[in-house]
Design a protein around this motif. Structure first.
Motif, PDB file in Angstrom:
ATOM      1  N   ALA A  12      -6.599 -52.833  -6.344  1.00 39.64           N
ATOM      2  CA  ALA A  12      -7.850 -53.051  -5.616  1.00 39.64           C
ATOM      3  C   ALA A  12      -8.310 -51.765  -4.943  1.00 39.64           C
ATOM      4  CB  ALA A  12      -7.674 -54.155  -4.591  1.00 39.64           C
ATOM      5  N   ALA A  13      -7.340 -51.050  -4.347  1.00 41.08           N
ATOM      6  CA  ALA A  13      -7.698 -49.801  -3.664  1.00 41.08           C
ATOM      7  C   ALA A  13      -8.286 -48.814  -4.669  1.00 41.08           C
ATOM      8  CB  ALA A  13      -6.471 -49.205  -2.990  1.00 41.08           C
ATOM      9  N   ILE A  14      -7.701 -48.801  -5.879  1.00 41.17           N
ATOM     10  CA  ILE A  14      -8.214 -47.900  -6.911  1.00 41.17           C
ATOM     11  C   ILE A  14      -9.656 -48.280  -7.261  1.00 41.17           C
ATOM     12  CG2 ILE A  14      -7.989 -47.238  -9.342  1.00 41.17           C
ATOM     13  CD1 ILE A  14      -4.919 -47.400  -8.876  1.00 41.17           C
ATOM     14  N   SER A  15      -9.914 -49.597  -7.386  1.00 39.04           N
ATOM     15  CA  SER A  15     -11.294 -49.994  -7.693  1.00 39.04           C
ATOM     16  C   SER A  15     -12.240 -49.582  -6.577  1.00 39.04           C
ATOM     17  CB  SER A  15     -11.432 -51.502  -7.934  1.00 39.04           C
ATOM     18  OG  SER A  15     -10.223 -52.127  -7.981  1.00 39.04           O
ATOM     19  N   LEU A  16     -11.708 -49.678  -5.354  1.00 41.63           N
ATOM     20  CA  LEU A  16     -12.539 -49.282  -4.213  1.00 41.63           C
ATOM     21  C   LEU A  16     -12.871 -47.793  -4.311  1.00 41.63           C
ATOM     22  CD1 LEU A  16     -13.623 -50.789  -1.752  1.00 41.63           C
ATOM     23  CD2 LEU A  16     -11.738 -49.864  -0.442  1.00 41.63           C
ATOM     24  N   ILE A  17     -11.861 -47.008  -4.680  1.00 40.50           N
ATOM     25  CA  ILE A  17     -12.059 -45.567  -4.803  1.00 40.50           C
ATOM     26  C   ILE A  17     -13.034 -45.273  -5.940  1.00 40.50           C
ATOM     27  CG2 ILE A  17     -10.940 -43.400  -5.440  1.00 40.50           C
ATOM     28  CD1 ILE A  17      -8.435 -44.509  -3.955  1.00 40.50           C
ATOM     29  N   VAL A  18     -12.820 -45.978  -7.077  1.00 40.15           N
ATOM     30  CA  VAL A  18     -13.716 -45.773  -8.224  1.00 40.15           C
ATOM     31  C   VAL A  18     -15.152 -46.118  -7.832  1.00 40.15           C
ATOM     32  CG1 VAL A  18     -14.321 -46.605 -10.532  1.00 40.15           C
ATOM     33  CG2 VAL A  18     -11.951 -46.062  -9.978  1.00 40.15           C
ATOM     34  N   GLY A  19     -15.297 -47.275  -7.153  1.00 40.88           N
ATOM     35  CA  GLY A  19     -16.620 -47.674  -6.663  1.00 40.88           C
ATOM     36  C   GLY A  19     -17.189 -46.610  -5.751  1.00 40.88           C
ATOM     37  N   GLY A  20     -16.323 -46.085  -4.882  1.00 40.86           N
ATOM     38  CA  GLY A  20     -16.747 -45.052  -3.936  1.00 40.86           C
ATOM     39  C   GLY A  20     -17.209 -43.797  -4.651  1.00 40.86           C
ATOM     40  N   ILE A  21     -16.457 -43.435  -5.709  1.00 43.65           N
ATOM     41  CA  ILE A  21     -16.841 -42.250  -6.471  1.00 43.65           C
ATOM     42  C   ILE A  21     -18.192 -42.487  -7.142  1.00 43.65           C
ATOM     43  CG2 ILE A  21     -16.256 -40.849  -8.502  1.00 43.65           C
ATOM     44  CD1 ILE A  21     -13.309 -41.184  -7.660  1.00 43.65           C
ATOM     45  N   GLY A  22     -18.405 -43.730  -7.616  1.00 43.01           N
ATOM     46  CA  GLY A  22     -19.699 -44.081  -8.191  1.00 43.01           C
ATOM     47  C   GLY A  22     -20.815 -43.869  -7.176  1.00 43.01           C
ATOM     48  N   VAL A  23     -20.589 -44.376  -5.986  1.00 40.48           N
ATOM     49  CA  VAL A  23     -21.580 -44.226  -4.915  1.00 40.48           C
ATOM     50  C   VAL A  23     -21.833 -42.746  -4.654  1.00 40.48           C
ATOM     51  CG1 VAL A  23     -22.010 -44.580  -2.468  1.00 40.48           C
ATOM     52  CG2 VAL A  23     -21.006 -46.412  -3.816  1.00 40.48           C
ATOM     53  N   MET A  24     -20.722 -42.000  -4.556  1.00 44.38           N
ATOM     54  CA  MET A  24     -20.797 -40.573  -4.286  1.00 44.38           C
ATOM     55  C   MET A  24     -21.618 -39.857  -5.368  1.00 44.38           C
ATOM     56  SD  MET A  24     -17.491 -38.160  -3.945  1.00 44.38           S
ATOM     57  CE  MET A  24     -17.166 -37.698  -5.616  1.00 44.38           C
TER      58      MET A  24
END
Ligand SMILES: Nc1ncnc2c1ncn2[C@@H]1O[C@H](COP(=O)(O)OP(=O)(O)OP(=O)(O)O)[C@@H](O)[C@H]1O
Ligand SMILES: [Mg+2]
Lengths: 384, 226
Positions: free
Chosen positions: A267-279
């Protein structure tokens, strides 16, 4: 500009760049949803496993004797001052059973009526051995479904038949369902006799194991302590060991904790991936936004006003994404639930995921804006 | 209105510096209509950006309405840009995702005017430049001339004392350019603000009260260099 006006202009700005806004929110939504759903499934599985284990009897203590084994009567005397719901002795020996041309060698379990409950076994047919069977040393036997099938071809045919074990005839009175059969409890292959019957012909009346069930409200570990206290009056710690359901629960909970941890990691990885998308999206539009900042500065916006606008825009965007993410996670959770997988919502985790994605949005929404707002207006206007 | 003394502006170029404006002096009175001419690359835009407080200069003094701009802080500069200066660019510099109305409202909003009043005034100004029927259009939905009208409306909405135009007709055809020029002249006659306009067009320059020429980093008045 007042906060209300900034808010309005943020919404305007969000709607003006629909695709960018949707993609940004998608990153946040996916991140939050993954965290909530995966952690929810992890926790749900943990608690459902724990419940199952507890229903197996949270307060049963198993005593395994290694040396100086007591007899059933001696054990009862030793434990007379311990409040128990039942004491179930187990005495084992080997045997060969013969029915017509079928023959099987097997291990025999001599025990009492309470064995059924303390092992959470269920009957498929017939009855279990009773106290009367023990008093009368009746030649009766209860068979596991698997072994009954191999001896009688059809397990239901076994009921009422005479089975020759070690050259003595026993009446088959009951069949155990092998439904709950697992590694720890191989009820399919069980051959159960009254302990008094099994020990009838032998000089050695000692038992190899006992299951002690506590009173309803007694905690498993408390019960184990009490049993140890009284046993150590006559035995040494080398003679026996106790094993409580508590320990099983502990093992299980550590297993499911690592499961939760693993799911949490994913889940944390998905959060990071999502965050990178946002970034990414925030950074991709940096040229356009730098020019926008240039225009705004040129018409007299202060750096503070511009940053406030970008901050609120990021907050609105990621906050909206967060709310949608939590909502979708709740829906997905109930879908998962209806599929038979336990899902436990966790407000703390939801809040944490929400906070983190908000933070990501703010950092990456604001960083380029901070950089751009420090430029001279003319440099921001000409930026490419 | 404008008092520039010994102002120098350099750009970094390779390892060294390139001096674009070399200790120039310039006095502009309130209400003057001045055109600026010069070869491409002579520093016209550079000068206008400095006067419009969009850029910093190396040395010298620039006083606007008697205040030395070098000693004004970021907030003060923003305030001056907002209230006292209107800027019209050759490439319009409108916000692409905002409607004409929203673009024109912007200086009002940053000046602290409530949205309701800002919208009303923006509408009036767009009507004034002849775009009353295109309030909701985005820049991409407007012709070049119309975009420049929006930019002029935006430059004027806070009723600045100083209007700076950098080749406002440069990308427009001569007819549209003439219309824009006519509009600027009408506004000047009506509002009596100070106007500085960069142009290559002698006709436009001829409309001005005074023409400045920039050459080799210096400013000359009149028709020198031609
Ligand atoms: N940001 C910059 N960095 C370095 N050099 C610059 C920069 N901006 C302008 N210059 C240089 O400064 C000189 C003056 O540029 P400026 O834009 O003021 O010319 P201009 O007179 O407006 O020309 P044009 O009529 O073509 O618009 C040019 O030689 C240009 O190359
Ligand atoms: Mg220029």
């Amino acid at each position: 500009m007042s906060i209300l006006q900034i808010l309005k202009s943020s919404f305007k700005s969000i709607f003006a760049r629909k695709l960018r806004s949707i993609l940004t929110m998608l990153g946040v939504i996916i991140g939050i949803m993954a965290v909530i759903v995966l952690v929810g499934i992890g926790q749900g599985t943990t608690s459902s496993v724990m419940e199952n284990m507890q229903s197996l009897g949270g307060n049963i203590v198993t005593i395994n004797f290694r040396s100086n084994n007591p007899t059933y009567d001696e054990l009862k005397t030793m434990l007379q001052n311990v409040q128990t719901a039942s004491i179930t002795p187990v005495s084992s020996s080997q045997g060969t059973a013969v029915y017509k041309t079928n023959s099987e060698s097997m291990s025999l379990t001599g025990t009492t009526a309470t064995y059924l409950d303390s092992q959470s076994l269920t009957l498929m047919a017939g009855r279990f051995i009773s106290d009367v069977d023990n008093e009368n040393r009746s030649n009766v036997v209860v068979l596991g479904g698997t072994i009954a099938k191999s001896l009688f071809d059809d397990s239901y045919k076994a009921l009422g038949k005479l089975l020759r074990i070690n050259n003595v005839y026993y009446t088959v009175i009951g069949l155990l369902s092998s439904e709950n059969s697992d590694v720890m409890n191989n009820s399919g292959n069980a051959v159960i006799l009254p302990i008094a019957t099994l020990q009838k012909s032998s000089v050695d009346k000692s038992i190899s194991r006992a299951y002690v069930m506590g009173m309803k409200d007694t905690d498993g570990s408390v019960l184990a302590n009490r049993i140890n206290t009284v046993l150590l009056k006559t035995l040494t710690s080398n003679d026996y060991s106790t094993f409580g359901q508590e320990q099983v629960l502990e093992t299980m909970s550590s297993v499911s904790n690592s499961l939760s941890l693993m799911l949490g990691g994913i889940a944390a990885i998905s959060l990071i991936v999502g965050g990178i998308g946002v970034m990414n999206i925030m950074l991709v539009s940096v040229t356009e936004r730098t020019r926008e900042i240039g225009v705004k500065k040129a018409v007299g916006a202060t750096t503070g006003a511009i940053l406030k606008q970008f901050l609120i825009e990021a907050l609105v965007l990621c906050g909206l994404g967060g709310v949608i993410g939590v909502g979708l996670a709740a829906i997905l959770g109930s879908v998962v639930n209806s599929m038979g997988i336990t899902f436990t919502g966790n407000a703390g985790i939801s809040l944490l995921a929400f906070g983190i994605s908000l933070l990501i949005g703010i950092i990456f929404g604001l960083l380029p804006a901070i950089k751009a707002s420090k430029l001279k207006p003319i440099d921001a206007l000409k930026y490419e | 209105m404008i008092s520039i003394k010994g102002l120098t502006k350099t750009y970094p170029s390779g390892r060294g510096k390139m001096t674009v404006l070399d200790e120039i002096n310039l006095e502009v009175q309130k209400g003057e209509f001045i055109s600026i001419m010069g070869k491409s690359g002579s520093g016209k835009t550079t000068l206008l950006n400095l006067i419009g407080l969009l850029d910093n200069f190396d040395s010298g003094s620039y006083k606007l309405s008697g205040v030395e701009m070098k000693s004004v802080d970021q907030r003060g500069l923003a305030r001056t840009r907002n209230r006292d200066i209107g800027f019209v660019y050759q490439n319009f510099n409108l916000l692409a995702n905002f409607s004409a109305l929203d673009n024109v409202m912007l200086p009002q909003l940053f000046g602290g005017v409530p949205a309701q009043r800002a919208r009303k005034k923006a509408q009036e100004f767009l009507e004034l430049v002849g775009l009353g029927d295109k309030l909701k259009n985005r820049p991409t939905q407007l012709s070049g001339g119309e975009q420049q009208r929006v930019a002029i409306a935006r430059a004027l909405i806070n009723e600045p004392e100083l209007l700076l135009l950098d080749e406002p007709t440069g990308t427009l055809d001569s007819k549209t350019g003439a219309e824009i020029l006519e509009l600027v002249k009408t506004l000047w006659v009506k509002n009596k603000m100070t106007i500085l306009v960069i142009t290559h067009d002698r006709e436009i320059a001829g409309e001005a009260q005074k023409t400045l020429h920039i050459k080799d980093g210096k400013i000359m008045e009149g028709s020198a260099g031609l």
